[in-house]
Design an enzyme around this catalytic site. Structure first.
Site, mmCIF file in Angstrom:
data_model
loop_
_atom_site.group_PDB
_atom_site.id
_atom_site.type_symbol
_atom_site.label_atom_id
_atom_site.label_comp_id
_atom_site.label_asym_id
_atom_site.label_seq_id
_atom_site.Cartn_x
_atom_site.Cartn_y
_atom_site.Cartn_z
ATOM 1 N N TYR A 1 0.819 -1.221 0.000
ATOM 2 C CA TYR A 1 0.000 0.000 0.000
ATOM 3 C C TYR A 1 0.850 1.267 0.000
ATOM 4 C CZ TYR A 1 -3.933 -3.029 0.268
ATOM 5 O OH TYR A 1 -4.841 -3.993 -0.062
ATOM 6 N N GLN B 1 -15.069 1.599 -6.101
ATOM 7 C CA GLN B 1 -14.334 0.481 -5.497
ATOM 8 C C GLN B 1 -12.857 0.870 -5.384
ATOM 9 O OE1 GLN B 1 -15.925 -3.552 -7.209
ATOM 10 N NE2 GLN B 1 -15.983 -2.036 -8.856
ATOM 11 N N VAL C 1 -9.390 2.819 -4.489
ATOM 12 C CA VAL C 1 -8.849 3.397 -3.253
ATOM 13 C C VAL C 1 -7.973 4.614 -3.580
ATOM 14 C CG1 VAL C 1 -9.029 1.254 -1.934
ATOM 15 C CG2 VAL C 1 -6.964 1.656 -3.298
ATOM 16 N N ASP C 2 -7.942 4.986 -4.883
ATOM 17 C CA ASP C 2 -7.178 6.184 -5.281
ATOM 18 C C ASP C 2 -8.048 7.429 -5.062
ATOM 19 O OD1 ASP C 2 -7.899 5.103 -8.571
ATOM 20 O OD2 ASP C 2 -8.699 6.958 -7.734
ATOM 21 N N HIS D 1 -14.467 0.574 -0.604
ATOM 22 C CA HIS D 1 -13.330 -0.274 -0.233
ATOM 23 C C HIS D 1 -12.204 0.507 0.423
ATOM 24 C CE1 HIS D 1 -14.759 -3.326 -3.460
ATOM 25 N NE2 HIS D 1 -15.470 -3.393 -2.347
ATOM 26 N N CYS E 1 0.395 6.863 15.916
ATOM 27 C CA CYS E 1 -0.951 7.405 15.639
ATOM 28 C C CYS E 1 -1.000 8.842 16.170
ATOM 29 C CB CYS E 1 -1.991 6.548 16.353
ATOM 30 S SG CYS E 1 -3.624 7.312 16.464
ATOM 31 N N GLY F 1 -15.722 0.553 -15.754
ATOM 32 C CA GLY F 1 -14.362 0.066 -15.512
ATOM 33 C C GLY F 1 -14.227 -0.938 -14.394
ATOM 34 N N LEU G 1 -13.994 -1.632 -20.912
ATOM 35 C CA LEU G 1 -13.131 -1.928 -22.071
ATOM 36 C C LEU G 1 -13.608 -3.177 -22.800
ATOM 37 C CD1 LEU G 1 -10.604 -0.761 -23.416
ATOM 38 C CD2 LEU G 1 -9.229 -2.385 -22.101
ATOM 39 N N ALA H 1 -12.530 4.097 -21.106
ATOM 40 C CA ALA H 1 -13.349 5.015 -20.297
ATOM 41 C C ALA H 1 -13.175 6.466 -20.748
ATOM 42 C CB ALA H 1 -12.973 4.864 -18.827
HETATM 43 C C1 BV8 Z 1 -17.342 -9.125 2.070
HETATM 44 C C2 BV8 Z 1 -9.446 -2.865 -1.775
HETATM 45 C C3 BV8 Z 1 -18.487 -10.018 3.927
HETATM 46 C C4 BV8 Z 1 -8.153 -3.588 -1.712
HETATM 47 C C5 BV8 Z 1 -10.866 -4.564 -2.695
HETATM 48 C C6 BV8 Z 1 -17.530 -16.402 -3.403
HETATM 49 C C7 BV8 Z 1 -18.601 -15.884 -4.097
HETATM 50 C C8 BV8 Z 1 -19.024 -14.568 -3.918
HETATM 51 C C9 BV8 Z 1 -18.345 -13.738 -3.033
HETATM 52 C C10 BV8 Z 1 -17.270 -14.234 -2.341
HETATM 53 C C11 BV8 Z 1 -16.859 -15.562 -2.520
HETATM 54 N N1 BV8 Z 1 -15.785 -15.752 -1.722
HETATM 55 C C12 BV8 Z 1 -15.512 -14.608 -1.050
HETATM 56 C C13 BV8 Z 1 -16.425 -13.687 -1.417
HETATM 57 C C14 BV8 Z 1 -16.534 -12.323 -0.918
HETATM 58 C C15 BV8 Z 1 -15.460 -11.456 -1.527
HETATM 59 C C16 BV8 Z 1 -15.455 -11.582 -3.027
HETATM 60 O O1 BV8 Z 1 -16.302 -11.031 -3.712
HETATM 61 N N2 BV8 Z 1 -14.448 -12.324 -3.545
HETATM 62 C C17 BV8 Z 1 -14.353 -12.502 -4.973
HETATM 63 C C18 BV8 Z 1 -12.876 -12.560 -5.377
HETATM 64 C C19 BV8 Z 1 -15.098 -13.770 -5.366
HETATM 65 N N3 BV8 Z 1 -15.795 -10.098 -1.170
HETATM 66 C C20 BV8 Z 1 -15.362 -9.609 0.004
HETATM 67 O O2 BV8 Z 1 -14.619 -10.200 0.756
HETATM 68 C C21 BV8 Z 1 -15.896 -8.244 0.378
HETATM 69 N N4 BV8 Z 1 -16.370 -8.301 1.726
HETATM 70 O O3 BV8 Z 1 -17.912 -9.862 1.317
HETATM 71 O O4 BV8 Z 1 -17.596 -9.051 3.408
HETATM 72 C C22 BV8 Z 1 -18.690 -9.690 5.345
HETATM 73 C C23 BV8 Z 1 -19.983 -9.703 5.848
HETATM 74 C C24 BV8 Z 1 -20.189 -9.416 7.185
HETATM 75 C C25 BV8 Z 1 -19.102 -9.096 8.012
HETATM 76 C C26 BV8 Z 1 -17.811 -9.076 7.490
HETATM 77 C C27 BV8 Z 1 -17.598 -9.380 6.145
HETATM 78 C C28 BV8 Z 1 -14.816 -7.190 0.347
HETATM 79 C C29 BV8 Z 1 -14.302 -7.013 -1.062
HETATM 80 C C30 BV8 Z 1 -13.371 -5.804 -1.087
HETATM 81 C C31 BV8 Z 1 -11.945 -6.245 -1.268
HETATM 82 N N5 BV8 Z 1 -11.117 -5.059 -1.501
HETATM 83 N N6 BV8 Z 1 -10.194 -3.430 -2.868
HETATM 84 C C32 BV8 Z 1 -7.149 -2.952 -2.621
HETATM 85 O O5 BV8 Z 1 -7.513 -2.113 -3.471
HETATM 86 O O6 BV8 Z 1 -5.984 -3.357 -2.485
HETATM 87 S S1 BV8 Z 1 -11.455 -5.358 -4.062
HETATM 88 C C33 BV8 Z 1 -10.629 -4.845 -5.455
HETATM 89 O O7 BV8 Z 1 -10.886 -5.760 -6.521
HETATM 90 C C34 BV8 Z 1 -11.155 -3.554 -6.011
HETATM 91 O O8 BV8 Z 1 -11.478 -2.631 -5.030
HETATM 92 C C35 BV8 Z 1 -12.355 -3.969 -6.800
HETATM 93 O O9 BV8 Z 1 -13.511 -3.941 -5.997
HETATM 94 C C36 BV8 Z 1 -12.127 -5.418 -7.072
HETATM 95 C C37 BV8 Z 1 -12.225 -5.736 -8.521
HETATM 96 O O10 BV8 Z 1 -11.387 -4.874 -9.170
HETATM 97 P P1 BV8 Z 1 -11.939 -3.972 -10.391
HETATM 98 O O11 BV8 Z 1 -12.086 -2.603 -9.879
HETATM 99 O O12 BV8 Z 1 -13.137 -4.559 -11.056
HETATM 100 O O13 BV8 Z 1 -10.701 -4.099 -11.306
HETATM 101 P P2 BV8 Z 1 -10.351 -5.352 -12.201
HETATM 102 O O14 BV8 Z 1 -8.882 -5.301 -12.471
HETATM 103 O O15 BV8 Z 1 -10.943 -6.605 -11.632
HETATM 104 O O16 BV8 Z 1 -11.132 -5.044 -13.546
HETATM 105 C C38 BV8 Z 1 -10.832 -3.860 -14.249
HETATM 106 C C39 BV8 Z 1 -11.888 -3.732 -15.320
HETATM 107 O O17 BV8 Z 1 -11.668 -2.505 -16.012
HETATM 108 C C40 BV8 Z 1 -11.822 -4.849 -16.339
HETATM 109 O O18 BV8 Z 1 -13.127 -5.311 -16.593
HETATM 110 C C41 BV8 Z 1 -11.228 -4.171 -17.573
HETATM 111 O O19 BV8 Z 1 -11.791 -4.686 -18.776
HETATM 112 C C42 BV8 Z 1 -11.666 -2.747 -17.398
HETATM 113 N N7 BV8 Z 1 -10.753 -1.770 -17.988
HETATM 114 C C43 BV8 Z 1 -9.388 -1.842 -18.061
HETATM 115 N N8 BV8 Z 1 -8.929 -0.737 -18.686
HETATM 116 C C44 BV8 Z 1 -10.006 0.045 -18.986
HETATM 117 C C45 BV8 Z 1 -11.166 -0.612 -18.527
HETATM 118 N N9 BV8 Z 1 -12.401 -0.112 -18.704
HETATM 119 C C46 BV8 Z 1 -12.490 1.087 -19.324
HETATM 120 N N10 BV8 Z 1 -11.426 1.785 -19.777
HETATM 121 C C47 BV8 Z 1 -10.178 1.289 -19.628
HETATM 122 N N11 BV8 Z 1 -9.125 1.985 -20.102
HETATM 123 ZN ZN ZN Z 2 -4.584 5.672 17.784
#
Ligand code: BV8
Ligand code: ZN
Length: 225
Positions: free
Chosen positions: A56, A91, A93-94, A109, A136, A175, A199, A216
């Protein structure tokens, strides 16, 4: 864009890609040989806090080297026109939406530029590194973690998002791969019309009334008009 009155926009890493910030699923999608999905977890932080802090710290430092792009700026223009009738839920964090001028941005997120003290629970605006365990500002404990929602942690403000989606006339997803929940389910919670700008078609593209493909920086200004 047909003038809808109440709009919710969800953005993902794809909206920041053309600003130079890598997406999660970029070609190799690895960081120091680690899968980001494995590093962005409480277990990874408990197991190797320095590795996770460095992951991070590097992304936080990269923010000062990139700029918002035409897609972020188009959403800021739309907010200037719609005011409270537009909510950007990101979603990402930027801080590129804010630096483009958007004021109503909800980070489900967390944010790179925020540090969270696990001793006193205070959050602090933060632009420097955390790996060197700074005290802190509120309680002095060396227990500041990234204010990021990791996999398995509860996203911020789901009640705010649910309320906005239940009352919107249009939900636009920009995106995002539609692979991470609960954000990937927002299209199902949304009342009214649904539009995807990506995309390539996302995992949930068929759930949208309309899906447009392209960069985008071309699609979002064209949609905003
Ligand atoms: C929760 C911060 C419960 C971190 C992030 C099985 C089934 C269903 C769900 C789950 C499962 N097993 C586990 C889960 C839950 C899990 C989940 O969904 N897992 C997935 C992998 C299956 N989710 C969680 O854990 C969430 N919490 O469920 O809590 C709970 C309930 C009660 C009490 C406690 C807990 C929390 C999820 C958050 C995780 N943190 N981010 C960090 O940034 O380091 S997630 C992170 O990945 C991002 O924030 C984002 O949300 C996610 C996906 O990323 P995208 O933004 O979509 O980016 P990606 O690269 O994937 O895609 C980019 C897209 O852009 C592509 O489609 C591409 O084509 C397009 N693109 C590229 N270039 C361009 C473009 N489009 C336009 N123009 C361009 N130029
Ligand atoms: Zn503190």
């Amino acid at each position: 864009m047909a003038r809808h009155t109440r709009i919710v926009v969800l953005t993902g890493a794809g909206i920041s890609a053309e600003s130079g910030l890598p997406t999660f699923r970029d070609a190799n999608g690895l960081w120091e040989g680690h899968d980001p999905m494995q590093v962005a977890t409480p277990e990874a932080y408990a197991d190797d806090p320095d590795l996770v802090q460095r992951f991070y710290d590097e992304r936080r430092a990269a923010l000062s080297r990139v700029e918002p792009n035409a897609a972020h700026r188009a959403l800021a223009r739309l907010e200037a026109e719609l005011g409270d009738d537009l909510l950007v839920v990101t979603q990402n964090v930027d801080d590129l939406h804010e630096r483009a001028g958007s004021r109503r941005v909800h980070h489900v997120h967390g944010r790179l530029r925020s540090a969270w003290c696990t001793t006193c629970d205070e959050r602090h605006d933060w632009s420097g590194p955390l790996a060197d365990r700074p005290p802190c500002p509120a309680c002095g404990a060396a227990t500041l973690r990234p204010d990021i929602v990791w996999f398995g942690e509860l996203p911020y403000g789901m009640d705010v998002v649910e309320e906005a989606l239940e009352h919107c006339d249009l939900f636009v997803s920009i995106g995002t791969s539609g692979l991470v929940y609960p954000a990937a389910a927002f299209v199902h919670w949304a009342r009214g019309a649904t539009l995807e700008l990506n995309l390539e078609p996302s995992a949930g593209a068929t759930d949208f009334a309309e899906s447009r493909t392209g960069p985008a920086t071309r699609l979002v200004p064209a949609w905003v008009g």
